[in-house]
Scaffold this motif. Structure first.
Motif, mmCIF file in Angstrom:
data_model
loop_
_atom_site.group_PDB
_atom_site.id
_atom_site.type_symbol
_atom_site.label_atom_id
_atom_site.label_comp_id
_atom_site.label_asym_id
_atom_site.label_seq_id
_atom_site.Cartn_x
_atom_site.Cartn_y
_atom_site.Cartn_z
ATOM 1 N N ILE A 1 0.813 -1.218 0.000
ATOM 2 C CA ILE A 1 0.000 0.000 0.000
ATOM 3 C C ILE A 1 0.849 1.271 0.000
ATOM 4 C CG2 ILE A 1 -1.856 -1.207 1.204
ATOM 5 C CD1 ILE A 1 -1.106 0.567 3.659
ATOM 6 N N THR A 2 2.113 1.168 -0.401
ATOM 7 C CA THR A 2 2.966 2.355 -0.386
ATOM 8 C C THR A 2 2.374 3.478 -1.231
ATOM 9 O OG1 THR A 2 4.288 1.430 -2.191
ATOM 10 C CG2 THR A 2 5.076 1.060 0.054
ATOM 11 N N ALA A 3 1.942 3.156 -2.442
ATOM 12 C CA ALA A 3 1.372 4.187 -3.320
ATOM 13 C C ALA A 3 0.004 4.642 -2.814
ATOM 14 C CB ALA A 3 1.264 3.657 -4.747
ATOM 15 N N ASP A 4 -0.727 3.764 -2.136
ATOM 16 C CA ASP A 4 -2.026 4.147 -1.572
ATOM 17 C C ASP A 4 -1.857 5.283 -0.565
ATOM 18 O OD1 ASP A 4 -2.336 1.695 -2.845
ATOM 19 O OD2 ASP A 4 -3.867 0.997 -1.469
ATOM 20 N N LEU A 5 -0.837 5.179 0.273
ATOM 21 C CA LEU A 5 -0.587 6.220 1.262
ATOM 22 C C LEU A 5 -0.218 7.542 0.586
ATOM 23 C CD1 LEU A 5 1.510 4.204 3.875
ATOM 24 C CD2 LEU A 5 -0.937 4.664 3.925
ATOM 25 N N THR B 1 -10.473 5.298 3.035
ATOM 26 C CA THR B 1 -11.158 4.935 4.271
ATOM 27 C C THR B 1 -10.528 5.659 5.458
ATOM 28 O OG1 THR B 1 -9.690 3.073 4.679
ATOM 29 C CG2 THR B 1 -11.632 2.655 3.306
ATOM 30 N N SER B 2 -11.225 5.618 6.575
ATOM 31 C CA SER B 2 -10.695 6.239 7.791
ATOM 32 C C SER B 2 -9.408 5.542 8.226
ATOM 33 C CB SER B 2 -11.742 6.189 8.908
ATOM 34 O OG SER B 2 -12.137 4.852 9.174
ATOM 35 N N ASP B 3 -9.319 4.219 8.037
ATOM 36 C CA ASP B 3 -8.102 3.498 8.409
ATOM 37 C C ASP B 3 -6.915 3.928 7.548
ATOM 38 O OD1 ASP B 3 -9.367 2.095 10.390
ATOM 39 O OD2 ASP B 3 -9.729 0.313 9.164
ATOM 40 N N LEU B 4 -7.144 4.083 6.238
ATOM 41 C CA LEU B 4 -6.064 4.509 5.352
ATOM 42 C C LEU B 4 -5.627 5.934 5.681
ATOM 43 C CD1 LEU B 4 -4.238 3.865 2.947
ATOM 44 C CD2 LEU B 4 -6.018 4.776 1.441
ATOM 45 N N ARG B 5 -6.583 6.801 5.957
ATOM 46 C CA ARG B 5 -6.247 8.178 6.322
ATOM 47 C C ARG B 5 -5.450 8.218 7.625
ATOM 48 N NH1 ARG B 5 -9.614 12.223 3.830
ATOM 49 N NH2 ARG B 5 -11.043 11.285 2.320
ATOM 50 N N THR C 1 -1.948 7.064 6.958
ATOM 51 C CA THR C 1 -1.218 8.087 6.217
ATOM 52 C C THR C 1 -0.750 9.201 7.139
ATOM 53 O OG1 THR C 1 -2.505 7.617 4.211
ATOM 54 C CG2 THR C 1 -1.362 9.736 4.307
ATOM 55 N N LEU C 2 -1.633 9.680 8.002
ATOM 56 C CA LEU C 2 -1.271 10.755 8.922
ATOM 57 C C LEU C 2 -0.229 10.300 9.937
ATOM 58 C CD1 LEU C 2 -4.780 12.387 9.525
ATOM 59 C CD2 LEU C 2 -2.928 13.186 8.027
ATOM 60 N N ASN C 3 -0.315 9.054 10.382
ATOM 61 C CA ASN C 3 0.705 8.528 11.294
ATOM 62 C C ASN C 3 2.065 8.456 10.606
ATOM 63 O OD1 ASN C 3 -1.028 8.233 13.483
ATOM 64 N ND2 ASN C 3 -1.529 6.112 13.001
ATOM 65 N N THR C 4 2.049 8.065 9.320
ATOM 66 C CA THR C 4 3.295 8.008 8.552
ATOM 67 C C THR C 4 3.903 9.397 8.417
ATOM 68 O OG1 THR C 4 2.539 6.064 7.311
ATOM 69 C CG2 THR C 4 4.318 7.359 6.332
ATOM 70 N N ILE C 5 3.064 10.385 8.161
ATOM 71 C CA ILE C 5 3.538 11.772 8.051
ATOM 72 C C ILE C 5 4.189 12.219 9.360
ATOM 73 C CG2 ILE C 5 2.767 14.171 7.792
ATOM 74 C CD1 ILE C 5 0.594 13.007 5.856
ATOM 75 N N LYS C 6 3.591 11.869 10.487
ATOM 76 C CA LYS C 6 4.171 12.221 11.794
ATOM 77 C C LYS C 6 5.540 11.567 11.980
ATOM 78 C CE LYS C 6 -0.242 12.857 14.219
ATOM 79 N NZ LYS C 6 -1.132 12.331 15.287
#
Length: 206
Positions: free
Chosen positions: A104-108, A144-148, A151-156
């Motif tokens: 899911i790298t590109a999904d994020l 989805t809320s899980d993907l979002r 993604t936000l955790n990865t950004i942090k």
């Protein structure tokens, strides 16, 4: 609370970090880059999407190319390969990749693009898409809320890496054989802490 002035995260770093945090640090902290077969293919795929002048109407949708993106709240900056605008005004970012789907790298990455668009245009984007050049087909990405959340955790985590100014441990696994930075990273050596300590002693503490 947003992140107004600290460590702006490049959207491209999201995919790099998910693939390998060490690769992300080498690129976005140390400024190291090298091409290999995969990156050259990727550059060829992006030739069309990198030209804003090629924005046009296709299959009843307005197709916008090379769109600058940012989020003041999350401290993000980057660009979307393609943003499709439907007749009802619904937006859909479309990321272009040269190869095949790997996790899911590109999904994020495309989710981060959607998050920026939502803030910029005060809208909601339910889905995105990724076009893969290998099979030459499009893959739908439900935001989805899980993907979002992921993604936000990865950004942090990327922001922590940008301000920490340290290089993560080399994974030294199958990912390394496909990485364009393998000969800068030296995963086999870096993963062997005893060998690294010996090298430091020989060079810096003779």
């Amino acid at each position: 609370m947003g992140y107004p002035e600290i460590a702006i995260v490049p959207i491209s770093a999201v995919e790099h970090f998910e693939y390998c945090p060490r690769q992300c640090a080498l690129i976005h902290v140390d400024g190291i880059w090298a091409d290999n077969l995969h990156t050259v293919r990727g550059a060829r795929v992006h030739r069309r999407t990198d030209d804003p002048a090629k924005s046009r109407r296709e299959r009843g949708k307005q197709v916008l190319r090379a769109i600058p993106l940012w989020s003041e709240f999350y401290g993000l900056s980057g660009r979307a390969d393609v943003v499709e605008v439907s007749g009802d005004g619904t937006l859909r970012p479309v990321e272009h990749k040269s190869g095949v789907r790997h996790g899911i790298t590109a999904d994020l990455q495309v989710c981060a693009q959607a998050i920026c668009l939502e803030e910029m245009l005060d809208t909601y984007i339910p889905e995105a898409a990724i076009w893969y050049g290998g099979p030459r087909r499009r893959f739908r990405v439900d935001l989805t809320s899980d993907l979002r959340r992921r993604t936000l955790n990865t950004i942090k985590e990327i922001r922590k890496q940008l301000v920490a100014d340290t290089l993560p441990q080399a994974p030294n696994d199958s990912r390394c054989f496909q990485c364009q930075l393998r000969y800068h990273c030296l995963p086999e050596m870096a993963a062997n802490t005893a060998e690294v300590d010996f090298y430091i002693q020989q060079v810096f503490c003779p």
